[in-house]
Design a protein around this motif. Structure first.
Motif, short mmCIF file in Angstrom:
data_model
loop_
_atom_site.label_atom_id
_atom_site.label_comp_id
_atom_site.label_asym_id
_atom_site.label_seq_id
_atom_site.Cartn_x
_atom_site.Cartn_y
_atom_site.Cartn_z
N SER A 28 -2.17 26.12 35.38
CA SER A 28 -1.89 27.45 34.89
C SER A 28 -3.16 28.28 34.80
O SER A 28 -4.00 28.05 33.92
N ARG A 31 -4.17 30.16 31.35
CA ARG A 31 -4.74 29.48 30.18
C ARG A 31 -6.26 29.41 30.19
O ARG A 31 -6.87 28.99 29.20
N LYS A 53 -8.83 34.29 29.60
CA LYS A 53 -7.48 33.77 29.61
C LYS A 53 -6.51 34.86 29.17
O LYS A 53 -6.89 35.82 28.51
#
Length: 129
Positions: A28, A31, A53
């Protein structure tokens, strides 16, 4: 293993624009901070931009690209973009996206491209008439 994939490079005329993309599978991007750097053969890496992030979202740029390059996150996909405007021959290089997974922030990473933990294979950008 984190695998980042850059795309969107190519040959462009001076003054034109190009948008690079950075994607990843099974990781991801939202993140973690995602940065961009470039490298010309025989020269050091040059930090360009970094986006924090997703929960923070702050962007950082080095002086060489501030005002011309924009880093952003896709709204619905696992992608980070680098929009490049008013390109010049000196912008020709291999462009990489990169990330850090141990807690470093963009304010630290943007000027220290050797500190990223992972980066992709790069995409070539050539600015020439």
């Amino acid at each position: 293993q984190v695998q980042l994939v850059e795309s969107g490079g190519g040959l462009v005329q001076p003054g034109n624009s190009l948008r690079l993309s950075c994607t990843a599978s099974e990781f991801s991007l939202a993140r973690y901070p995602i940065g961009w750097f470039r490298q010309v053969p025989g020269k050091e890496r040059e930090g360009l931009a970094c986006i924090s992030k997703s929960s923070i979202g702050t962007t950082y740029y080095t002086d060489s690209v501030k005002g011309r390059f924009t880093v952003s996150r896709g709204s619905a996909d696992n992608t980070v973009y680098l929009q490049m405007r008013n390109l010049a021959p000196d912008d020709s290089a291999v462009y990489y996206c990169a990330t850090d997974v141990v807690g470093s922030t963009c304010s630290y990473l943007v000027k220290r491209p050797n500190e990223y933990d992972y980066w992709g294979q790069g995409t070539q950008v050539t600015v020439s008439s």
